[in-house]
Design an enzyme around this catalytic site. Structure first.
Site, PDB file in Angstrom:
ATOM      1  N   GLY A 221     -36.394   4.953 -31.322  1.00 24.50           N
ATOM      2  CA  GLY A 221     -37.113   5.534 -30.197  1.00 24.50           C
ATOM      3  C   GLY A 221     -36.185   6.009 -29.108  1.00 24.50           C
TER       4      GLY A 221
ATOM      5  CB  VAL B 270     -31.468   9.814 -26.405  1.00 27.40           C
ATOM      6  CG1 VAL B 270     -30.335   8.957 -25.865  1.00 27.40           C
ATOM      7  CG2 VAL B 270     -31.014  11.259 -26.546  1.00 27.40           C
ATOM      8  CG  ASP B 271     -27.782   6.565 -28.265  1.00 25.74           C
ATOM      9  OD1 ASP B 271     -27.619   7.582 -27.560  1.00 25.74           O
ATOM     10  OD2 ASP B 271     -27.586   5.413 -27.856  1.00 25.74           O
ATOM     11  CB  SER B 272     -31.795   6.224 -33.441  1.00 22.83           C
ATOM     12  OG  SER B 272     -32.991   6.199 -32.679  1.00 22.83           O
TER      13      SER B 272
ATOM     14  CD  GLU C  75      -8.277   9.071 -13.336  1.00 24.40           C
ATOM     15  OE1 GLU C  75      -7.909   7.887 -13.408  1.00 24.40           O
ATOM     16  OE2 GLU C  75      -7.531  10.001 -12.973  1.00 24.40           O
TER      17      GLU C  75
ATOM     18  CB  CYS D 136      -1.749   5.821 -11.702  1.00 23.81           C
ATOM     19  SG  CYS D 136      -1.604   4.422 -10.560  1.00 23.81           S
ATOM     20  CE1 TYR D 137       2.376  -0.069 -16.225  1.00 22.68           C
ATOM     21  CE2 TYR D 137       2.111   1.507 -18.016  1.00 22.68           C
ATOM     22  CZ  TYR D 137       2.605   0.302 -17.542  1.00 22.68           C
ATOM     23  OH  TYR D 137       3.333  -0.511 -18.367  1.00 22.68           O
TER      24      TYR D 137
ATOM     25  CE  LYS E  42     -27.016   6.434 -24.092  1.00 22.13           C
ATOM     26  NZ  LYS E  42     -27.978   6.042 -25.153  1.00 22.13           N
TER      27      LYS E  42
ATOM     28  N   GLY F 125      -2.603   1.804 -15.455  1.00 23.51           N
ATOM     29  CA  GLY F 125      -2.499   0.470 -16.050  1.00 23.51           C
ATOM     30  C   GLY F 125      -2.473  -0.592 -14.967  1.00 23.51           C
TER      31      GLY F 125
ATOM     32  CG  HIS G 158      -6.305   7.183 -10.247  1.00 26.22           C
ATOM     33  ND1 HIS G 158      -6.183   6.787 -11.561  1.00 26.22           N
ATOM     34  CD2 HIS G 158      -5.642   6.254  -9.503  1.00 26.22           C
ATOM     35  CE1 HIS G 158      -5.485   5.657 -11.620  1.00 26.22           C
ATOM     36  NE2 HIS G 158      -5.132   5.323 -10.384  1.00 26.22           N
TER      37      HIS G 158
END
Length: 532
Positions: free
Chosen positions: A244, A246-248, A191, A102-103, A388, A75, A189
């Site tokens: 057109g 990738v998501d749809s 991550e 961390c926080y 994604k 944070g 961290h």
């Protein structure tokens, strides 16, 4: 999701299945840290389902979700500062394995009898830490590690009953644990990539401490979403808007797998696409996957609505509304269609200020925040919980062609928000030609897959130039290329100078109306990836 998880797994919905990974999520409590979304992604990379939730979530609600584990994010404030984000102390009494980062570690310490104080010296960047090899999080690591620190405050006394498990030269308490209560804290961290063994530390927490199985795979996502879609849709008709991207495309294939020919895909050529994209969509879905497909030529309709509009949020709202109106018209032609499929992603939800309750609204996405209030169809959003990269893995599992799976993200409003100011046929033709050259050369250089996005922008200014011994007054084109993992943050891409020289030369020589090429050297933050 690592590549090893992509081996094909037969989908047999009639067989009894294990509980879905979503039934016991790892909840990441967001305290406003810059890496909160990244923590959720790293958990998923360990093939464990995670969700980012508000730090305000009540213990009763957390318990109802039956989480496998909790992670408290970093944070921006001091835990003792007035107005600092805090968690309900009851969170620590749930008996759920909890990791504070961390926080989050400092908050845990302060709430449970420890002490947090300001350091005389801040610790930002790489740091050397000594680990206790008997600690649950560090049992398979060498005792000396490089980690990434980002703090001024430090825990100066651990929580009552906890023992210190790591230290650095300036931070005597860099980690602690209380296995009896399932409480763990790290000041650094894990991550971020700058903590080389950070993913192993997270996996030790997930697998060894929390007992969370690595079951979040593309095959599991497909099975779970197919079941959810069938439960939501039943025997009703469904319409899907193909863009057109990738998501749809992945959303459409998931719904088609679930309900077959109950789905009709509608591809709207709004005149705001890149070169040859309309033809590629029709070929892939109509001919390759044999998905019922209606192609609508709505170019004049969209350009008419956009005429004279220069404000980007108004452009987004217009394109979003027009999309829905076209879908509704096509749905009426198809009969009674109650459901509309959209490829909304988790990052769209977060950036649009939804679900999490912490993130600021960055912009409206036409598939999240730009829908008309009187829309008459119910949304089906099978990708709403995915980032994604996860969508791409699912697309590969479903057999989507490589060129479509790895297509760079493209905004719903298309080139309308890559043209600054008025959107006209002339300006669209200029941008489309410049963008095609840019992408052709990037692919030829073998860099397309290394970039998150690469595109051209057409500003609303002109500049003086000299071409063929004549003075010109023409448009500049701006090249935007970034690297990223999830679009939450992005760095501008260091494209080779020789490549940039080739791109600039071709654009100026081949695209009529352009006499200058510029390069955007801004990261996100402070800028967004798109210009509008």
């Amino acid at each position: 999701m690592p590549a090893s998880s992509l081996a094909p797994t037969p989908f047999q919905p009639e067989q009894p299945s294990e509980p879905a990974p979503e039934d016991r999520p790892v909840l990441v409590l967001d305290f406003g840290g810059q890496y909160s979304q990244l923590i959720a992604r790293r958990v998923r990379e360990a093939r464990v389902y995670s969700e980012l939730v508000s730090h305000r979530l009540a213990p009763e609600e957390i318990s109802r979700r039956n989480p496998a584990a909790l992670i408290l994010s970093g944070g921006p404030a001091s835990v003792y500062a007035e107005g600092a984000p805090l968690a309900d102390p009851g969170v620590f009494e749930l008996g759920v394995p909890t990791l504070g980062i961390c926080y989050g570690m400092q908050l845990m310490a302060r709430e449970l009898g420890g002490r947090v104080e300001a350091n005389d010296v801040s610790e930002y960047g790489k740091a050397d830490v000594s680990l206790d090899g008997s600690a649950a999080l560090f049992h398979d690591l060498s005792p000396e590690q490089v980690v990434w620190m980002s703090h001024r405050d430090s825990v100066t006394a651990p929580p009552t009953g906890a023992r210190v498990t790591a230290s650095s030269e300036t931070t005597p308490i860099a980690a602690f644990e209380d296995p009896d209560r399932g409480l763990y804290g790290v000041q650094f961290h894990p991550e971020v990539v700058h903590t080389p063994q950070g993913q192993r530390i997270l996996e030790s927490f997930l697998y060894d401490v929390a007992g969370a199985p690595p079951a979040w795979t593309p095959a599991a996502v497909i099975e779970e979403q197919v079941e959810r879609i069938r439960a939501q849709v039943g025997s009703e008709r469904v319409i899907c808007g193909l863009s057109g991207g990738v998501d749809s495309a992945v959303a459409a294939l998931l719904v088609h797998k679930a309900v077959g020919d109950q789905l009709t895909c509608v591809f709207v050529d709004h005149g705001l696409l890149r070169e040859n994209e309309a033809e590629q969509v029709v070929e892939t879905f109509g001919h390759h996957f044999h998905v019922p497909l209606v192609s609508v030529d709505a170019r004049e309709r969209f350009l008419s609505r956009l005429a004279g509009v220069s404000e980007p949020e108004e452009k987004r709202a217009i394109v979003g509304e027009e999309f829905i109106r076209v879908f509704e018209e096509e749905a009426r032609r198809l009969g009674d269609v109650r459901f509309l499929v959209q490829g909304t992603l988790y990052s769209d939800v977060i950036e649009s200020g939804g679900d999490v309750g912490v993130a600021a609204k960055i912009k409206s996405h036409h598939n999240v925040g730009g829908l008309p209030a009187d829309m008459r169809m119910e949304l089906v959003e099978p990708l709403r919980s995915l980032f994604k990269d996860e969508v791409r893995r699912v697309g590969e599992q479903l057999g989507l062609p490589e060129r479509m799976v790895w297509r760079h993200p493209f905004p719903g409003p298309g080139l309308a928000i890559r043209i600054i100011g008025d959107v006209t046929e002339e300006r669209l033709a200029i941008l489309r030609a410049a963008d095609a050259i840019l992408l052709e050369e990037v692919r030829r250089a073998g860099l397309y897959r290394e970039l998150w996005q690469c595109f051209a922008v057409l500003p609303a200014v002109r500049s003086v130039g000299v071409q063929g011994d004549e003075r010109t007054y023409a448009y500049p084109v701006v090249i935007r290329a970034v690297t990223s993992e999830d679009a939450m943050t992005a760095d501008w891409a260091r494209l080779p100078s020789e490549l940039l020289d080739t791109i600039a030369g071709r654009i100026v020589n081949e695209v009529q109306g352009v006499n200058r090429v510029a390069l955007d050297l801004t990261s996100k933050p402070p800028a967004t990836i798109e210009w509008e």
